[in-house]
Design a protein around this motif. Structure first.
Motif, PDB file in Angstrom:
ATOM      1  N   LYS A  60       0.835  -1.202   0.000  1.00  0.00           N
ATOM      2  CA  LYS A  60       0.000   0.000   0.000  1.00  0.00           C
ATOM      3  C   LYS A  60       0.873   1.257   0.000  1.00  0.00           C
ATOM      4  CE  LYS A  60      -3.457   2.839   0.825  1.00  0.00           C
ATOM      5  NZ  LYS A  60      -4.071   3.487  -0.288  1.00  0.00           N
ATOM      6  N   GLN A  61       1.975   1.220   0.745  1.00  0.00           N
ATOM      7  CA  GLN A  61       2.850   2.390   0.819  1.00  0.00           C
ATOM      8  C   GLN A  61       3.608   2.619  -0.478  1.00  0.00           C
ATOM      9  OE1 GLN A  61       5.236   1.481   4.218  1.00  0.00           O
ATOM     10  NE2 GLN A  61       3.723   2.219   5.676  1.00  0.00           N
ATOM     11  N   LYS A  63       2.812   1.205  -3.767  1.00  0.00           N
ATOM     12  CA  LYS A  63       1.988   1.309  -4.975  1.00  0.00           C
ATOM     13  C   LYS A  63       0.676   2.050  -4.756  1.00  0.00           C
ATOM     14  CE  LYS A  63       3.687  -2.626  -7.537  1.00  0.00           C
ATOM     15  NZ  LYS A  63       3.301  -3.708  -8.414  1.00  0.00           N
ATOM     16  N   ASN A  64       0.415   2.455  -3.506  1.00  0.00           N
ATOM     17  CA  ASN A  64      -0.807   3.161  -3.144  1.00  0.00           C
ATOM     18  C   ASN A  64      -2.047   2.368  -3.556  1.00  0.00           C
ATOM     19  OD1 ASN A  64      -2.247   5.157  -1.915  1.00  0.00           O
ATOM     20  ND2 ASN A  64      -2.318   6.480  -3.717  1.00  0.00           N
ATOM     21  N   GLN A  65      -2.026   1.074  -3.265  1.00  0.00           N
ATOM     22  CA  GLN A  65      -3.131   0.189  -3.632  1.00  0.00           C
ATOM     23  C   GLN A  65      -3.147  -0.974  -2.649  1.00  0.00           C
ATOM     24  OE1 GLN A  65      -2.726  -1.342  -7.564  1.00  0.00           O
ATOM     25  NE2 GLN A  65      -4.503  -2.649  -7.410  1.00  0.00           N
ATOM     26  N   TRP A  66      -4.311  -1.235  -2.059  1.00  0.00           N
ATOM     27  CA  TRP A  66      -4.423  -2.361  -1.132  1.00  0.00           C
ATOM     28  C   TRP A  66      -4.570  -3.681  -1.887  1.00  0.00           C
ATOM     29  CZ3 TRP A  66      -3.253  -2.241   3.773  1.00  0.00           C
ATOM     30  CH2 TRP A  66      -3.386  -1.069   4.497  1.00  0.00           C
TER      31      TRP A  66
END
Length: 123
Positions: A60-61, A63-66
């Motif tokens: 998440k940190q 690629k800014n994607q969960w």
């Protein structure tokens, strides 16, 4: 004259983003799925979920994607559900037709539809 932005109705040629279609298209392409990471994730979800959470948090940190990019986890988990349901039907069911109905209902209704409803309501 330059084109202007209309505040009215959207044009009929604008379509919503094809996220679901793109995700479903990837299900058939095995070479794009990260099967090894999927099995690693499944194993560590059973043994040490903290490690999977840390890796997901790092993802998440960076690629800014969960969510994962590939549908490998759902495909492998669906195969495991089909195998487990087939083993149950082989042990306890008498007819082949009812066993096929049970496998399909467990996979589509109990696994996919219930999962979608639960995920949507929790979101």
């Amino acid at each position: 004259m330059l084109p202007t932005v209309s505040k009215g109705r959207a044009s009929s040629t604008v379509r919503p983003s094809p996220v679901l279609a793109h995700y479903l298209r990837r299900i058939v392409k095995w070479q794009q799925m990260d099967i090894e990471y999927t099995f690693w994730q499944m194993l560590h979800l059973c043994t040490s979920p903290k490690v999977v959470y840390q890796h997901t948090k790092y993802h998440k940190q960076t690629k800014n994607q969960w969510a994962r990019d590939d549908p490998a986890f759902i495909v492998i988990l669906s195969l495991f559900v089909v195998v487990a349901t087939s083993a149950y039907c082989a042990a306890y069911d008498s007819s082949f037709g009812h066993a096929v109905f049970t496998v399909i209902s467990v996979l589509f209704f109990h696994f996919l539809v219930s999962g979608i409803v639960l995920a949507t309501s929790c979101w």
